[in-house]
Design an enzyme around this catalytic site. Sequence first.
Site, PDB file in Angstrom:
ATOM      1  N   GLU A  21       0.824  -1.212   0.000  1.00  0.00           N
ATOM      2  CA  GLU A  21       0.000   0.000   0.000  1.00  0.00           C
ATOM      3  C   GLU A  21       0.858   1.262   0.000  1.00  0.00           C
ATOM      4  O   GLU A  21       0.541   2.252  -0.667  1.00  0.00           O
ATOM      5  CB  GLU A  21      -0.913   0.022   1.239  1.00  0.00           C
ATOM      6  CG  GLU A  21      -2.001  -1.043   1.264  1.00  0.00           C
ATOM      7  CD  GLU A  21      -1.526  -2.379   1.839  1.00  0.00           C
ATOM      8  OE1 GLU A  21      -0.299  -2.596   1.960  1.00  0.00           O
ATOM      9  OE2 GLU A  21      -2.388  -3.218   2.155  1.00  0.00           O
TER      10      GLU A  21
ATOM     11  N   LYS B 133      23.896  -0.277  -1.212  1.00  0.00           N
ATOM     12  CA  LYS B 133      23.315  -1.470  -0.601  1.00  0.00           C
ATOM     13  C   LYS B 133      23.491  -1.401   0.907  1.00  0.00           C
ATOM     14  O   LYS B 133      24.561  -1.041   1.402  1.00  0.00           O
ATOM     15  CB  LYS B 133      24.032  -2.715  -1.118  1.00  0.00           C
ATOM     16  CG  LYS B 133      23.926  -2.836  -2.602  1.00  0.00           C
ATOM     17  CD  LYS B 133      23.224  -4.093  -3.004  1.00  0.00           C
ATOM     18  CE  LYS B 133      23.075  -4.066  -4.504  1.00  0.00           C
ATOM     19  NZ  LYS B 133      21.965  -4.830  -4.996  1.00  0.00           N
TER      20      LYS B 133
ATOM     21  N   HIS C  59      18.558   5.613 -12.109  1.00  0.00           N
ATOM     22  CA  HIS C  59      17.622   5.461 -11.000  1.00  0.00           C
ATOM     23  C   HIS C  59      16.777   6.708 -10.790  1.00  0.00           C
ATOM     24  O   HIS C  59      15.907   6.744  -9.928  1.00  0.00           O
ATOM     25  CB  HIS C  59      18.374   5.113  -9.719  1.00  0.00           C
ATOM     26  CG  HIS C  59      19.201   3.869  -9.866  1.00  0.00           C
ATOM     27  ND1 HIS C  59      20.475   3.898 -10.364  1.00  0.00           N
ATOM     28  CD2 HIS C  59      18.919   2.573  -9.636  1.00  0.00           C
ATOM     29  CE1 HIS C  59      20.951   2.668 -10.408  1.00  0.00           C
ATOM     30  NE2 HIS C  59      20.025   1.843  -9.980  1.00  0.00           N
TER      31      HIS C  59
ATOM     32  N   GLY D 162      20.550  -3.714 -21.030  1.00  0.00           N
ATOM     33  CA  GLY D 162      19.695  -4.829 -21.434  1.00  0.00           C
ATOM     34  C   GLY D 162      18.224  -4.521 -21.495  1.00  0.00           C
ATOM     35  O   GLY D 162      17.603  -4.660 -22.537  1.00  0.00           O
TER      36      GLY D 162
ATOM     37  N   LYS E 228       3.846   1.769  -1.174  1.00  0.00           N
ATOM     38  CA  LYS E 228       4.426   1.989  -2.505  1.00  0.00           C
ATOM     39  C   LYS E 228       3.417   2.718  -3.396  1.00  0.00           C
ATOM     40  O   LYS E 228       3.734   3.714  -4.030  1.00  0.00           O
ATOM     41  CB  LYS E 228       4.789   0.634  -3.112  1.00  0.00           C
ATOM     42  CG  LYS E 228       5.091   0.689  -4.600  1.00  0.00           C
ATOM     43  CD  LYS E 228       5.084  -0.721  -5.195  1.00  0.00           C
ATOM     44  CE  LYS E 228       5.202  -0.681  -6.701  1.00  0.00           C
ATOM     45  NZ  LYS E 228       6.534  -0.299  -7.163  1.00  0.00           N
TER      46      LYS E 228
END
Length: 757
Positions: free
Chosen positions: A16, A114, A696, A433, A18
């Site tokens: 939710e 990360k 990004h 890709g 997101k």
Amino acid sequence: MKTSIVGFPRVGKLRELKFVTEKYFRDEVSEQELKEEGRKLREEHWTLQKESGLDYIPSNEFSYYDGVLDAAVLFNIIPNRYQELRLSEQDTYFAMARGYQGDHGDVKALAMKKWFNTNYHYMVPEIEDSTQIRLAGTKPLEEYKQAKDLGIETKPVLVGPFTLLKLAHYLGEKKAKDFRDDLAASYVELLGELADLGAELVQLDEPCLVKDITKEDLTLFLQLYSTILEKKGSLKILLQTYFGDIRDCYQEIVGLDFDAIGLDFIEGKKTLELLRNYGFPKDKVLFAGVINGKNIWRNSYEKSLHILKDLESKGIQTVVSSSCSLLHVPFTLENETKWDRSITEHFSFAKEKLSELADLKKLTESADYEKEESYQKNVALFAKDRQAEDPAVQARVAAIKESDFTRLPAFDDREKVQKERFQLPLLPTTTIGSFPQTADVKAERTKKKKGEITEEEYNTFMKDKIAECVKMQEDIGIDVLVHGEFERNDMVEYFGENMSGFLFSEKAWVQSYGTRCVKPPIIWGDVSRKNPITVTWSSYAAGLTDHPMKGMLTGPVTILNWSFPREDISIKESTYQIGLAIRDEVLDLEKNGISIIQVDEAALREKLPLRKEDWYTDYLDWAIKAFRLVHSGVKPETQIHTHMCYSEFTDIIRAIDDMDADVITFEASRSNLEILDSLQENRFQTEVGPGVYDIHSPRVPSEEEIYAALEKMLAKVEKTKLWVNPDCGLKTRGNKEVKPSLENMVKAAKRMREAIQ
Ligand code: GLN
Ligand code: ZN
């Protein structure tokens, strides 16, 4: 024994958070509506935890984007370029997270990295010399109060000051220690305010303690905490560590005036030994992380109780806890409707882990736990044959020889042969890709899954998409093309679905960064390839153009790292099994005329042990070999590419070169191209494409910007070894920004070619 968790998933049972956040980004809901959803989700999550009987319920681990970013903003670590935008508080926050391009200006996002050895990403705080650290927000207070008003006592969670300073980037002359006193004072102020509201215990997360700690680090830690602990008053402080053990500083840490310390018994391979050798003070509480916060298998009560009973017998006050935040596992098994009970009984997601904690609590309080039903059922579960084994696969792994890890001839010879074969211009351009996964592409895949369209209709659609994509790349002037990966939902799931041994959930989403969630497959059993997977699509695409068309595969280490691994066999064994399957695919592509094959190892760096002493003995020794196993069988003139997200591999640069690929593309744009020095110093032999712009973020890089990036690269990388590409796949972007971005990229490359020819 009481129970606790380090943190809970934030995105909601059905993502939710997101969806509402993305609506906010698209201006479809107001800030107030966004915040209302946040409140609602927190309430749901706390209520659920309360009802499960959990004793220590966390608050303030909720976030609209990322917890480290929250901490940075809370302490006024907001670089000037964002302040100068003069946006609202909320939008300044999102500008830091995602970059901003609009009426108020044009700025890039903060770097994203990360989070330790997970696939979660945090925003890297940037500290400028002019940064004035002070308590500048109220988020932890508001969230604590919200819970309190609901009648739920929580333990506020904060990123600890040491970890915050260690993770930050320092843009000017000043270093961590220059901000130490202001930060410690700000924590003291915040803790005081939390205590005033009635908080009894606050959790300070210091995962940086499980990394290699230098003397200076330890001094910094001790200085920060001497201020904080001295002024904590009656407020109790839980020092929470996770993702490993604290072998470098255990004795110092347990000697400090913390009221409780959280240790990881899952990834902390030396935690038990440390306790055995040095004991644990009787006046403190040990939060024992025995429930794995990172994997989805049921907890073995036998193993956990063995540890917990041992701690109890030593007179250590113990709380049963998760090993880390449950952020890294999906919300609940209840969303899964297709699996048989014989499968689900082996799994435990975040909500189910709460019931495991409740079970363990009861069992630790039982006079004879071995007689309890929950215990016996759990032991019986672990004794079951899951039907996960395939003797043929095991035999093939056992038969791997050392020579299977070596590609011949050596790099230099292949490089010559390949330059001759491909005749590419200097600074060849390519992409990673994937192309935008637009709504129509996703809808088509869903229709196929649901059986609403025929195989033929689906194939026609995909072929059209591929043709369009190839045409677009030709028009833009890209040298080495890709087919666009439209048929793939996800780079790991797609391969997993075409191999045996994997299981796929319906809704087991885990947050990866911001509003992006991933649905990791589960490695259930021995892995093998059923049929060729990508050959048809790649051959079709190759037939559409005279340019080389890259075959596109995911490497074994990444497939493993982005799945939930088995706990009954070693990770190395599983990875070799996958490596053999991908090797078969590589050879099939080559046989079908594909001359360049990219094997993505996007996640290779991710599971590198957090301590240097474990790097080669516990990981790189087999991870690099697994990659080599995949490509060692190809001809010299076949070019092997690999791609890694994030360039944080300066420290393992030799191992990366040792993967023996012909070309590697990676992300460099967000981390300021630091990697380039290291390539130069190490005489990196593999040809490189350090991403020239950040995919990004939705902003379009200018030609000048890319040209400038190329200049920097050429200062360190030989022109014959440099490739030009974005820093990652384009699937999360829209065509609106992709096309102009790639056009600028090609223009910049062409201009640079002229300049250096
Ligand atoms: N080939 C993949 C893509 O372009 C690689 C993705 C990734 O590195 N995460 O999407
Ligand atoms: Zn990538």
